[in-house]
Write an enzyme that holds these catalytic residues in place. Structure first.
Site, mmCIF file in Angstrom:
data_model
loop_
_atom_site.group_PDB
_atom_site.id
_atom_site.type_symbol
_atom_site.label_atom_id
_atom_site.label_comp_id
_atom_site.label_asym_id
_atom_site.label_seq_id
_atom_site.Cartn_x
_atom_site.Cartn_y
_atom_site.Cartn_z
ATOM 1 N N ARG A 67 0.915 -1.181 0.034
ATOM 2 C CA ARG A 67 -0.053 0.037 -0.086
ATOM 3 C C ARG A 67 1.057 1.380 0.071
ATOM 4 N NH1 ARG A 67 -3.706 1.622 4.426
ATOM 5 N NH2 ARG A 67 -5.089 3.026 3.643
ATOM 6 N N HIS A 71 0.188 4.159 -2.792
ATOM 7 C CA HIS A 71 -0.040 5.583 -2.171
ATOM 8 C C HIS A 71 1.093 6.641 -2.558
ATOM 9 C CE1 HIS A 71 -3.405 5.196 0.897
ATOM 10 N NE2 HIS A 71 -3.360 4.114 -0.053
ATOM 11 N N ASN A 99 -3.709 8.357 4.898
ATOM 12 C CA ASN A 99 -2.278 7.741 4.932
ATOM 13 C C ASN A 99 -1.817 7.510 6.671
ATOM 14 O OD1 ASN A 99 -1.506 7.709 2.214
ATOM 15 N ND2 ASN A 99 -0.553 9.702 2.484
ATOM 16 N N HIS A 197 -6.246 -6.403 -2.525
ATOM 17 C CA HIS A 197 -6.964 -6.719 -1.296
ATOM 18 C C HIS A 197 -7.002 -8.056 -0.770
ATOM 19 C CE1 HIS A 197 -9.116 -2.313 -1.542
ATOM 20 N NE2 HIS A 197 -7.623 -2.171 -1.140
ATOM 21 N N SER A 251 -7.589 -15.967 4.433
ATOM 22 C CA SER A 251 -6.190 -16.249 3.779
ATOM 23 C C SER A 251 -5.699 -14.522 3.466
ATOM 24 C CB SER A 251 -6.299 -16.788 2.424
ATOM 25 O OG SER A 251 -6.914 -15.947 1.155
#
Ligand code: NAG
Ligand code: NAG
Ligand code: NAG
Length: 329
Positions: A67, A71, A99, A197, A251
């Site tokens: 991530r 970002h 953030n 995701h 998972s």
């Protein structure tokens, strides 16, 4: 929420995006997987060793590290601007609302420290972050891809830009497609990168509206499986903010294609996950991966990550090689 702010700034954004693209398409050509082969041949080995040692102790770090790179790239291009600390005179991207919960900076800092010992002043923080994200995904059974290198670090990092540019968990399909298109990424890149995701967790406040008060009338989100709503209500009370739910339950620490199975069963955690069923192309991709155990997901993800890693990069004499990733030289 943040999407209304997105709207208010759409004009400014479009202007800056046009400028960004004029520069980025030319510069991305300067990247090469062998960029440091003479100046710092052990760069990949050093970053991999550092990243793997963190991930083996804390596998849940993989998601925030992926991530971080995302970002970084979406705001001012992949220039390490996400890594910069705020100062008395500047609120950096790091301190922006979207953030607030990013973590994993210590992994980048450790890799940078090791590299500064071996080849001082050579490897950019933006490149380190791109490698760390790749190695984090690989370390939890995800795909491996060659990372084009040669990015230089930016000298500007502004919280307001992060707030206005980053996609949010509340975005609908139209907004998502536009946000990715603004960065030169296709509808396919968007649905493929959403597959990230498959790892990680989301805070209650990013989806409780779907469980309790979707349109302000005490209703639920009709696009979510009611059984899943009942399940999530046990994890998050209406006013819960910080508790976490797994994005891909069972998972969430392994990089696989089961995210698409969840989404196809109307069990995506965020509105932005559910939104993937509202467009012909993204819906077809979700269903294909769900029904074929992700037959092309790893290959697609590798390709889209390379593309994402080229957004707005600085090469040549632009930017700098930071001495410490949290501080502009
Ligand atoms: C950047 O900020 C973090 C968190 O506040 C702090 O731990 C770190 O020491 C800072 N880094 C530098 C180089 O100032
Ligand atoms: C999607 O979200 C945007 C921004 O919030 C909004 O303007 C637009 O009407 C929405 N589109 C649909 C189809 O709901
Ligand atoms: C649901 O949302 C509406 C509008 O924001 C608000 O007025 C109402 O108090 C909320 N209901 C609950 C139970 O939180």
């Amino acid at each position: 929420m943040a999407s209304s702010k997105f709207n208010a700034n759409i004009f400014l954004l479009q202007v800056s995006v046009i400028v960004l693209f004029a520069l980025s398409s030319a510069n991305a050509k300067g990247l090469s997987a062998k960029y440091y082969s003479k100046t710092c041949p052990s760069v990949e080995a050093i970053v991999k060793k550092t990243t793997t040692s963190f991930i083996s102790r804390a596998p849940t770090l993989a998601a925030p590290l992926l991530r971080l790179h995302f970002h970084d790239c979406f705001v001012r291009g992949c220039d390490g601007s996400i890594l910069v600390n705020s100062t008395k005179h500047n609120q950096a991207e790091k301190s922006a609302l979207p953030n607030q919960f990013l973590r994993g900076y210590q992994v980048v800092d450790a890799a940078k420290a090791a590299l500064e010992k071996k080849c001082p002043g050579v490897v950019s923080c933006a490149d380190i972050l791109a490698l760390v994200a790749r190695d984090a995904v690989s370390a939890i059974k995800g795909p491996h891809w060659a990372v084009p290198l040669g990015r230089r670090d930016g000298r500007i990092s502004k919280a307001s830009e992060a707030l206005n540019t980053l996609p949010t968990p509340f975005d609908n399909i139209t907004t998502l497609i536009q946000e990715f298109r603004d960065k030169g990424l296709s509808v396919k890149d968007m649905v493929v990168l959403s597959g990230g995701h498959t790892i990680g967790t989301g805070h209650c406040f990013t989806f409780t509206d779907r469980l309790y008060n979707f349109t302000g009338k005490g209703d639920t989100d009709p696009s979510m499986d009611p059984n899943y709503i009942a399940h999530l209500r046990k994890k998050c009370k209406p006013t819960d903010i910080l508790p976490l739910a797994e994005m891909d339950p069972g998972s969430f620490k392994t990089f696989d294609s089961s995210y698409y199975t969840m989404v196809s069963k109307r069990r995506g955690l965020f509105e932005s996950d559910a939104a993937l069923l509202n467009n012909k192309e993204t819906r077809a991709y979700v269903r294909l991966q769900a029904s074929t155990h992700g037959s092309t997901f790893f290959r697609d993800f590798s390709k889209s990550m390379v593309k994402m890693g080229k957004i707005g990069v600085r090469t040549g004499k632009r930017g700098e090689i930071r001495k410490h990733c949290a501080v502009i030289n």
